[in-house]
Design a protein around this motif. Sequence first.
Motif, PDB file in Angstrom:
ATOM      1  N   PHE A  37       7.362  -4.337  -6.006  1.00 42.32           N
ATOM      2  CA  PHE A  37       6.011  -3.771  -6.061  1.00 42.32           C
ATOM      3  C   PHE A  37       5.469  -3.757  -7.495  1.00 42.32           C
ATOM      4  O   PHE A  37       4.258  -3.820  -7.677  1.00 42.32           O
ATOM      5  CB  PHE A  37       5.971  -2.382  -5.410  1.00 42.32           C
ATOM      6  CG  PHE A  37       5.795  -2.419  -3.905  1.00 42.32           C
ATOM      7  CD1 PHE A  37       5.936  -3.588  -3.187  1.00 42.32           C
ATOM      8  CD2 PHE A  37       5.470  -1.251  -3.202  1.00 42.32           C
ATOM      9  CE1 PHE A  37       5.775  -3.625  -1.793  1.00 42.32           C
ATOM     10  CE2 PHE A  37       5.304  -1.273  -1.819  1.00 42.32           C
ATOM     11  CZ  PHE A  37       5.446  -2.463  -1.111  1.00 42.32           C
ATOM     12  N   CYS A  38       6.320  -3.694  -8.502  1.00 36.72           N
ATOM     13  CA  CYS A  38       5.846  -3.875  -9.889  1.00 36.72           C
ATOM     14  C   CYS A  38       5.232  -5.270 -10.013  1.00 36.72           C
ATOM     15  O   CYS A  38       4.157  -5.439 -10.599  1.00 36.72           O
ATOM     16  CB  CYS A  38       6.992  -3.741 -10.888  1.00 36.72           C
ATOM     17  SG  CYS A  38       7.363  -2.040 -11.372  1.00 36.72           S
ATOM     18  N   HIS A  84       5.424   1.770 -12.855  1.00 33.97           N
ATOM     19  CA  HIS A  84       6.495   2.069 -11.908  1.00 33.97           C
ATOM     20  C   HIS A  84       6.811   3.569 -11.882  1.00 33.97           C
ATOM     21  O   HIS A  84       7.126   4.159 -12.901  1.00 33.97           O
ATOM     22  CB  HIS A  84       7.776   1.301 -12.250  1.00 33.97           C
ATOM     23  CG  HIS A  84       8.873   1.580 -11.260  1.00 33.97           C
ATOM     24  ND1 HIS A  84       9.104   0.783 -10.164  1.00 33.97           N
ATOM     25  CD2 HIS A  84       9.751   2.608 -11.166  1.00 33.97           C
ATOM     26  CE1 HIS A  84      10.078   1.296  -9.451  1.00 33.97           C
ATOM     27  NE2 HIS A  84      10.493   2.418 -10.042  1.00 33.97           N
ATOM     28  N   HIS A 106       9.042   2.221  -5.147  1.00 29.04           N
ATOM     29  CA  HIS A 106       7.940   2.150  -6.112  1.00 29.04           C
ATOM     30  C   HIS A 106       6.791   2.865  -5.411  1.00 29.04           C
ATOM     31  O   HIS A 106       6.449   2.500  -4.265  1.00 29.04           O
ATOM     32  CB  HIS A 106       7.608   0.681  -6.411  1.00 29.04           C
ATOM     33  CG  HIS A 106       6.388   0.467  -7.259  1.00 29.04           C
ATOM     34  ND1 HIS A 106       6.409  -0.235  -8.446  1.00 29.04           N
ATOM     35  CD2 HIS A 106       5.090   0.854  -7.088  1.00 29.04           C
ATOM     36  CE1 HIS A 106       5.185  -0.276  -8.959  1.00 29.04           C
ATOM     37  NE2 HIS A 106       4.363   0.393  -8.140  1.00 29.04           N
ATOM     38  N   CYS A 124      11.795  -4.829  -9.515  1.00 31.00           N
ATOM     39  CA  CYS A 124      11.001  -4.124  -8.500  1.00 31.00           C
ATOM     40  C   CYS A 124       9.894  -5.031  -7.967  1.00 31.00           C
ATOM     41  O   CYS A 124       9.010  -5.460  -8.715  1.00 31.00           O
ATOM     42  CB  CYS A 124      10.402  -2.848  -9.103  1.00 31.00           C
ATOM     43  SG  CYS A 124       9.248  -2.043  -7.985  1.00 31.00           S
ATOM     44  N   LYS A 159       9.381  -2.180 -13.950  1.00 31.78           N
ATOM     45  CA  LYS A 159      10.809  -2.341 -13.692  1.00 31.78           C
ATOM     46  C   LYS A 159      11.058  -3.795 -13.287  1.00 31.78           C
ATOM     47  O   LYS A 159      10.408  -4.300 -12.376  1.00 31.78           O
ATOM     48  CB  LYS A 159      11.200  -1.397 -12.540  1.00 31.78           C
ATOM     49  CG  LYS A 159      12.465  -0.622 -12.765  1.00 31.78           C
ATOM     50  CD  LYS A 159      12.691   0.343 -11.630  1.00 31.78           C
ATOM     51  CE  LYS A 159      14.173   0.567 -11.453  1.00 31.78           C
ATOM     52  NZ  LYS A 159      14.451   1.400 -10.289  1.00 31.78           N
TER      53      LYS A 159
HETATM   54 ZN    ZN Z   1       8.053  -0.860  -9.506  1.00 31.90          ZN
END
Ligand code: ZN
Length: 138
Positions: free
Chosen positions: A8-9, A48, A99, A6, A3
């Motif tokens: 954390f991606c 994700h 996430h 995002c 994503k």
């Molecule tokens: Zn993510």
Amino acid sequence: MKKDDCIFCKIANGEIPSACIYENKEFRVILDVGPATRGHVLILTKEHYDNIFEIDAETAGRLFSLASVVARAMKKTLNCDGMNILQNNGTIAGQTVFHFHLHLIPRYEGDQVKVTWPQGEISDDEKTELVNMIKKEI
Ligand code: ZN
Ligand code: 5GP
């Protein structure tokens, strides 16, 4: 799928640097930037998934298998007295990053972490109702 917006991606896939302990093709294990205690670790999926309601059971299984290995390494090296493994799903449950990630929080005598709730009650009728309701969806 990744994503675009995002964080954390980006961390999981190495676009943003992190204090990385381990990675394989599916997961990245990092230190939490705002640790609850010394050695607070997060396991992130590289794909994700918003949370537990999206991740597939096979990936979740492999992630927890990795968590058991990481937990033992942490126990050995950090000398913690215990550990909470938890995972928040939804704002009401304390999820702030949408996430999927698993928290491994080492616990030390005298730390100020609280993972507790007031104990409720359940009647026999409610037990029957809940068991029947949930089990038919599994
Ligand atoms: Zn993510
Ligand atoms: P949640 O509240 O969603 O279960 O947990 C989010 C966690 O991610 C928090 O413990 C927070 O400290 C951590 N966190 C948020 N942003 C970053 C970041 O950019 N890097 C790292 N390593 N951890 C982060």
